[in-house]
Design an enzyme around this catalytic site. Sequence first.
Site, mmCIF file in Angstrom:
data_model
loop_
_atom_site.group_PDB
_atom_site.id
_atom_site.type_symbol
_atom_site.label_atom_id
_atom_site.label_comp_id
_atom_site.label_asym_id
_atom_site.label_seq_id
_atom_site.Cartn_x
_atom_site.Cartn_y
_atom_site.Cartn_z
ATOM 1 N N HIS A 157 8.926 5.720 2.113
ATOM 2 C CA HIS A 157 8.054 4.544 2.179
ATOM 3 C C HIS A 157 6.991 4.593 1.082
ATOM 4 O O HIS A 157 6.652 5.679 0.591
ATOM 5 C CB HIS A 157 7.316 4.535 3.540
ATOM 6 C CG HIS A 157 8.161 4.146 4.708
ATOM 7 N ND1 HIS A 157 8.235 4.913 5.855
ATOM 8 C CD2 HIS A 157 8.954 3.065 4.921
ATOM 9 C CE1 HIS A 157 9.034 4.311 6.725
ATOM 10 N NE2 HIS A 157 9.489 3.198 6.179
ATOM 11 N N CYS A 244 1.875 7.186 9.895
ATOM 12 C CA CYS A 244 2.895 6.493 10.690
ATOM 13 C C CYS A 244 2.746 6.665 12.191
ATOM 14 O O CYS A 244 3.373 5.939 12.938
ATOM 15 C CB CYS A 244 4.305 6.849 10.272
ATOM 16 S SG CYS A 244 4.575 8.420 9.633
#
Length: 250
Positions: A157, A244
């Site tokens: 990501h 996250c």
Amino acid sequence: ALTRDVSEAIVHCELTHHERVPIDVSRARTQHLAYEDVLRAVGCTLERVPAALELPDAVFIEDTALVFDEIAVMTHPGAESRRSELPPVEHALASRRTLARIDPPGTLDGGDVLVVDRHVFVGRSSRTNDIGIEQLRTILSPLGYTVDAVPVLDCLHLKSAVTAIGGQTLLINRAWTRAAAFRAYDLVDVHPFEPAAANALRIGDQLIYPAEFPRTAERLDRRGIKLHSVPASELAKAEGGVTCCSLIVW
Ligand code: CIR
């Protein structure tokens, strides 16, 4: 801070860049509890979204939604196995923000979205496609945000590659994105021995940071940035970092 328990099924998590190695679920849970304690220590009130024990990656709640002052956006995660994670998160956010959503064929993971003031950088990755980015632009532009697509290289990501660590300063691994996209900012490079060290979680003027990257931590320390260190090694085996594991709502 919204968080979610570590599923027993995490051993079956999605993996893109990592080899599968055994994950000690009880250790992952202990580390996750320590992370939640640090969130409290920096001033968050914790709310746990009901656990989804059959969903391996549900602990990585950041990927399911984006929260802004004016709106929250439910994502459409790039990994099909993660799409069932959304309903309880949506339920938790519905009373707090007007909701928008990314719709298929658009895909977008929250881990690909870096917000710096009114600037939103979105990683074009194996999880986030151009249609998803365009949908996000359509949602956010009328609210006064710029939305820029940037490449994600050799990592999962965008926020594996770059995060905001205070003021106009970003922590970056230049090998994993295109640093030119961030030339307006003051960039701190991760230590070359610690490629995965760019993922830091900023809350107000405080920074939550993995204990596993002492060399990069020292660079931050030299700049006078105070860190709250958390053990994050077990969930790192599932390709998760500190951003996250929570959704911050204010
Ligand atoms: C996945 O591949 O989706 C999970 N195993 C890890 C997600 C990590 N999320 C994040 O960095 N925002």
